[in-house]
Design a protein around this motif. Structure first.
Motif, PDB file in Angstrom:
ATOM      1  N   LEU A 299       0.824  -1.213   0.000  1.00  0.00           N
ATOM      2  CA  LEU A 299       0.000   0.000   0.000  1.00  0.00           C
ATOM      3  C   LEU A 299       0.858   1.263   0.000  1.00  0.00           C
ATOM      4  O   LEU A 299       0.452   2.301  -0.550  1.00  0.00           O
ATOM      5  N   ASN A 300       2.026   1.202   0.612  1.00  0.00           N
ATOM      6  CA  ASN A 300       2.939   2.349   0.638  1.00  0.00           C
ATOM      7  C   ASN A 300       3.749   2.488  -0.643  1.00  0.00           C
ATOM      8  O   ASN A 300       4.465   3.486  -0.821  1.00  0.00           O
ATOM      9  N   SER A 301       3.666   1.503  -1.541  1.00  0.00           N
ATOM     10  CA  SER A 301       4.434   1.527  -2.789  1.00  0.00           C
ATOM     11  C   SER A 301       3.520   2.008  -3.910  1.00  0.00           C
ATOM     12  O   SER A 301       2.919   1.235  -4.648  1.00  0.00           O
ATOM     13  N   LYS A 302       3.414   3.318  -4.049  1.00  0.00           N
ATOM     14  CA  LYS A 302       2.482   3.916  -5.001  1.00  0.00           C
ATOM     15  C   LYS A 302       3.190   4.290  -6.308  1.00  0.00           C
ATOM     16  O   LYS A 302       4.405   4.494  -6.341  1.00  0.00           O
ATOM     17  N   HIS A 303       2.410   4.390  -7.358  1.00  0.00           N
ATOM     18  CA  HIS A 303       2.918   4.695  -8.695  1.00  0.00           C
ATOM     19  C   HIS A 303       1.749   5.266  -9.481  1.00  0.00           C
ATOM     20  O   HIS A 303       0.580   5.028  -9.136  1.00  0.00           O
ATOM     21  N   ARG A 304       2.035   5.991 -10.554  1.00  0.00           N
ATOM     22  CA  ARG A 304       0.924   6.556 -11.333  1.00  0.00           C
ATOM     23  C   ARG A 304       0.000   5.463 -11.871  1.00  0.00           C
ATOM     24  O   ARG A 304      -1.212   5.698 -12.064  1.00  0.00           O
ATOM     25  N   LEU A 305       0.540   4.250 -12.096  1.00  0.00           N
ATOM     26  CA  LEU A 305      -0.297   3.141 -12.534  1.00  0.00           C
ATOM     27  C   LEU A 305      -0.939   2.404 -11.366  1.00  0.00           C
ATOM     28  O   LEU A 305      -1.872   1.618 -11.561  1.00  0.00           O
ATOM     29  N   PHE A 306      -0.424   2.666 -10.170  1.00  0.00           N
ATOM     30  CA  PHE A 306      -0.955   2.041  -8.950  1.00  0.00           C
ATOM     31  C   PHE A 306      -1.132   3.112  -7.873  1.00  0.00           C
ATOM     32  O   PHE A 306      -0.425   3.118  -6.864  1.00  0.00           O
ATOM     33  N   GLY A 311      -0.162  -3.656  -6.693  1.00  0.00           N
ATOM     34  CA  GLY A 311      -1.002  -4.853  -6.646  1.00  0.00           C
ATOM     35  C   GLY A 311      -2.431  -4.604  -6.227  1.00  0.00           C
ATOM     36  O   GLY A 311      -3.215  -5.551  -6.104  1.00  0.00           O
ATOM     37  N   ASN A 312      -2.775  -3.318  -6.029  1.00  0.00           N
ATOM     38  CA  ASN A 312      -4.077  -2.979  -5.448  1.00  0.00           C
ATOM     39  C   ASN A 312      -5.028  -2.376  -6.472  1.00  0.00           C
ATOM     40  O   ASN A 312      -5.923  -1.621  -6.118  1.00  0.00           O
ATOM     41  N   ARG A 313      -4.842  -2.735  -7.725  1.00  0.00           N
ATOM     42  CA  ARG A 313      -5.691  -2.182  -8.782  1.00  0.00           C
ATOM     43  C   ARG A 313      -7.171  -2.449  -8.515  1.00  0.00           C
ATOM     44  O   ARG A 313      -8.038  -1.623  -8.803  1.00  0.00           O
ATOM     45  N   ASN A 314      -7.470  -3.595  -7.942  1.00  0.00           N
ATOM     46  CA  ASN A 314      -8.863  -3.972  -7.697  1.00  0.00           C
ATOM     47  C   ASN A 314      -9.261  -3.904  -6.222  1.00  0.00           C
ATOM     48  O   ASN A 314     -10.309  -4.419  -5.830  1.00  0.00           O
ATOM     49  N   SER A 495      -8.059 -11.257  -6.335  1.00  0.00           N
ATOM     50  CA  SER A 495      -6.853 -11.712  -5.645  1.00  0.00           C
ATOM     51  C   SER A 495      -5.711 -10.761  -5.945  1.00  0.00           C
ATOM     52  O   SER A 495      -5.812  -9.909  -6.838  1.00  0.00           O
ATOM     53  N   VAL A 496      -4.616 -10.916  -5.232  1.00  0.00           N
ATOM     54  CA  VAL A 496      -3.465 -10.010  -5.356  1.00  0.00           C
ATOM     55  C   VAL A 496      -2.319 -10.674  -6.098  1.00  0.00           C
ATOM     56  O   VAL A 496      -1.640 -10.040  -6.909  1.00  0.00           O
ATOM     57  N   VAL A 497      -2.095 -11.971  -5.818  1.00  0.00           N
ATOM     58  CA  VAL A 497      -1.012 -12.698  -6.475  1.00  0.00           C
ATOM     59  C   VAL A 497      -1.581 -13.924  -7.184  1.00  0.00           C
ATOM     60  O   VAL A 497      -2.679 -14.393  -6.867  1.00  0.00           O
ATOM     61  N   ASP A 498      -0.805 -14.448  -8.133  1.00  0.00           N
ATOM     62  CA  ASP A 498      -1.235 -15.645  -8.834  1.00  0.00           C
ATOM     63  C   ASP A 498      -0.803 -16.891  -8.069  1.00  0.00           C
ATOM     64  O   ASP A 498      -0.296 -16.801  -6.944  1.00  0.00           O
ATOM     65  N   ALA A 499      -0.984 -18.058  -8.663  1.00  0.00           N
ATOM     66  CA  ALA A 499      -0.687 -19.303  -7.955  1.00  0.00           C
ATOM     67  C   ALA A 499       0.788 -19.476  -7.643  1.00  0.00           C
ATOM     68  O   ALA A 499       1.152 -20.258  -6.762  1.00  0.00           O
ATOM     69  N   CYS A 501       2.543 -16.978  -6.525  1.00  0.00           N
ATOM     70  CA  CYS A 501       2.749 -15.901  -5.541  1.00  0.00           C
ATOM     71  C   CYS A 501       3.335 -14.633  -6.158  1.00  0.00           C
ATOM     72  O   CYS A 501       3.859 -13.770  -5.450  1.00  0.00           O
ATOM     73  N   ARG A 502       3.215 -14.498  -7.464  1.00  0.00           N
ATOM     74  CA  ARG A 502       3.670 -13.292  -8.157  1.00  0.00           C
ATOM     75  C   ARG A 502       2.501 -12.321  -8.289  1.00  0.00           C
ATOM     76  O   ARG A 502       1.381 -12.716  -8.639  1.00  0.00           O
ATOM     77  N   ILE A 503       2.741 -11.048  -8.015  1.00  0.00           N
ATOM     78  CA  ILE A 503       1.692 -10.040  -8.143  1.00  0.00           C
ATOM     79  C   ILE A 503       1.176 -10.029  -9.582  1.00  0.00           C
ATOM     80  O   ILE A 503       1.954 -10.045 -10.534  1.00  0.00           O
ATOM     81  N   HIS A 504      -0.140 -10.017  -9.723  1.00  0.00           N
ATOM     82  CA  HIS A 504      -0.744 -10.144 -11.047  1.00  0.00           C
ATOM     83  C   HIS A 504      -0.234  -9.106 -12.049  1.00  0.00           C
ATOM     84  O   HIS A 504      -0.017  -9.424 -13.218  1.00  0.00           O
ATOM     85  N   ASP A 505      -0.056  -7.873 -11.603  1.00  0.00           N
ATOM     86  CA  ASP A 505       0.237  -6.784 -12.534  1.00  0.00           C
ATOM     87  C   ASP A 505       1.724  -6.529 -12.746  1.00  0.00           C
ATOM     88  O   ASP A 505       2.077  -5.704 -13.588  1.00  0.00           O
ATOM     89  N   VAL A 506       2.580  -7.188 -11.976  1.00  0.00           N
ATOM     90  CA  VAL A 506       4.019  -6.916 -12.058  1.00  0.00           C
ATOM     91  C   VAL A 506       4.763  -8.244 -12.075  1.00  0.00           C
ATOM     92  O   VAL A 506       4.596  -9.053 -11.156  1.00  0.00           O
TER      93      VAL A 506
END
Length: 550
Positions: A299-306, A311-314, A495-499, A501-506
């Motif tokens: 949550l503290n790792s913000k970016h213009r895309l996030f 990982g919190n797009r949804n 969900s935040v990570v895939d099976a 354990c990698r973040i879906h968007d990165v």
């Protein structure tokens, strides 16, 4: 001067992070392992009943720092409180090398097959986000075995007909029975139950260069002076360092994950032990801070895309915070049941983990770890005064004649049980702190009452002349078994990570700790965290080898 680029930086040297560091380092990757706490030894931690970690009101013995790391708790009435690590509502887990494995009880449970298929088994539970894992028990079984044999587990679960299939037995035998085992084991048999020896991450014989347990009473919440209790601090982390490919840096507080213009991780920013802000460049970032701190870091790792956090797009980062609602009963006997043989916990049943009419899930039941005299004073029955001569007389007469049977109820995850960033309160380093809010699901409390009744029946059959139950409250559940806030799943919408354990968007940020567990089982989660870390590390390495080296 800029720090040297490494293949991977791992944030958190606990159960998950310790395994990941070892697996990556032994595969030849250069690794920096960051830990905000210290590397304690037994010499640093004298056996003082009043200041051990379990006595929360007197301090969190193995960190985090009381002054530097507050949190904000919002209780069920909406009241906000700033809490410190020694406050129960903080949901503390040890902040040190080894994390919770430095001072835990070390029960080493494999989850059951149904624990990975809770939604498929029980259907939707109203107002709950109950779901299946994206992996099955069979996917994790080889890694349970690897953790048991590489790190060292003792016990004998051959008497447990409910356990999931295993290919190999445990590598070490159980400890010899203590007095509570001798009383409870036959009582369970008389009730038609299936008692067996608890699996433990604890040496009962010399194993892998570490000594056997000497059975002292100062176990849970204390350092093990013999290194007989197994944790990442005395197994995989030393192995990682021995490769020459891993550097451990303690006293380092990670502020954020650094992202480039494409929102791909380039490393982390952290405050070192001297308070200096550093940037560690890395090709891979692995977050292993525990369910609360891992969510906080994302949550503290913000970016213009996030803009709401990595990982919190949804909006799922920090949701579904769960732990275990411990339920059970205390029993008072006419004869002495205390024999001063640690760790105390010795016999368990799994008859009530599943198949309870009208209930979703359940819990194991086992006798408790040794209660030190100071802790026992909180266990007096409700009909005894909480202070004064009556209270003292009861403690003096009952301490050696009391047993506790308890179990960790598998909780129903709740979308609104969550970790957020507090908009006002910051820690010592100026980083927004975790804000905890939500409640337990009503069905969790219902299951807890059922489990408490079964614990009471077991104690009565064993000869208890008085019993009193322990059932969970409505308050938010966290603590040392915290899980769920970076849920693993196949659908990025929920969900935040895939099976793996990698973040879906990165594609180069992983979360590998209990925060990825969709559900938390009716068991202590330590062995499952270790097993999943071995599994996810394997998936990470396979992906890394298939790409241009990072």
């Amino acid at each position: 001067m800029a720090l040297k680029h490494v293949n991977a930086v791992v944030v958190g040297a606990g159960a998950g992070g310790g395994v990941v560091a070892k697996e990556l380092a032994t595969a030849g990757l250069s690794v920096v392992l960051l830990e905000r706490g210290r590397w304690y030894s037994a010499a640093d931690c004298r056996k003082d009943d009043l200041f051990n970690q379990r006595t929360q009101v007197l301090g969190a013995k193995f960190g985090p720092d009381e002054e530097r790391d507050p949190r904000v708790l919002v209780d069920e009435s909406g009241r906000e409180m700033v809490v410190s690590p020694s406050d129960g509502g903080y949901s503390n887990n040890a902040a040190c090398v080894g994390g919770g494995t430095f001072s835990y009880g070390a029960m080493a449970w494999r989850y059951m097959e149904k624990d990975f298929r809770m939604r498929s088994t029980y259907g939707a539970v109203e107002d709950s986000t109950l779901d299946d894992w994206p992996i099955a028990y069979s996917d994790l079984e080889p890694y349970y075995e690897k953790a048991e044999w590489e790190m060292g587990v003792s016990g004998d679960d051959s008497g447990n007909p409910f356990k999931a299939p295993r290919r190999k037995p445990l590598p070490m035998p159980p400890l010899a029975p203590n007095r509570e085992y001798e009383v409870l084991h036959p009582a369970a048999r008389r009730l038609g139950l299936h008692p067996f020896d608890i699996p433990m991450l604890r040496n009962t014989v010399p194993y892998n260069g570490r000594r056997a347990c000497m059975r002292c009473r100062w176990c849970v919440g204390f350092a093990c002076e013999l290194s007989a209790r197994t944790g990442t601090h005395n197994t995989v982390i030393p192995a990682a360092l021995a490769t020459g490919n891993c550097e451990l840096r303690t006293g380092c507080m990670t502020r954020e994950i650094l992202l480039d213009s494409r929102a791909r991780a380039t490393g982390v920013a952290y405050f070192d032990a001297g308070g200096r802000l550093q940037e560690q460049p890395a090709g891979l970032v692995i977050v292993s801070g525990g369910a609360i701190e891992s969510a906080r870091l994302l949550l503290n790792s913000k970016h213009r895309l996030f803009p709401n956090g990595l990982g919190n797009r949804n909006g799922w980062v920090g949701r579904n915070l769960q732990s275990h609602s411990y339920s059970g009963a205390n029993g008072l006997f006419e004869f002495e049941t205390f024999d001063d043989l640690g760790p105390g916990a010795s016999v368990a049943i799994c008859d009530y983990n599943h198949g309870n009419p009208g209930l979703a899930g359940g819990a194991l039941l086992a006798n408790e770890f040794i209660r030190l005299p100071y802790q026992f004073m909180a266990l007096v029955p409700p009909w005894i005064s909480r202070w004064g001569s009556e209270h003292k007389d009861f403690v003096r007469t009952a301490y050696r004649r009391t047993m506790v049977v308890m179990g960790p109820v598998q909780e129903m995850p709740m979308f609104d049980a969550r970790v957020q960033l507090d908009p006002k309160v910051k820690d010592y380093w100026g980083i927004p702190v975790a804000r905890l809010s939500g409640t337990r699901h009503p069905h969790t409390i219902e299951v807890g009452r059922f489990i408490a009744s079964k614990a009471e029946a077991w104690l009565k059959e064993a000869g208890a002349v008085e019993t009193w139950k322990r059932v969970p409250s409505k308050s938010l559940s966290g603590g040392q078994h915290q899980a769920g806030t970076c849920r693993m799943g196949n659908d990025p919408q929920t969900s935040v990570v895939d099976a793996s354990c990698r973040i879906h968007d990165v594609d180069n940020v992983y979360v590998i700790d209990a925060s990825v567990h969709p559900t938390n089982g009716g068991f202590n989660p330590g062995l499952t965290i270790l097993a999943n870390a071995y599994r996810a590390s394997g998936a990470l390495l396979q992906a890394w080898k298939g790409k241009v080296r990072l």
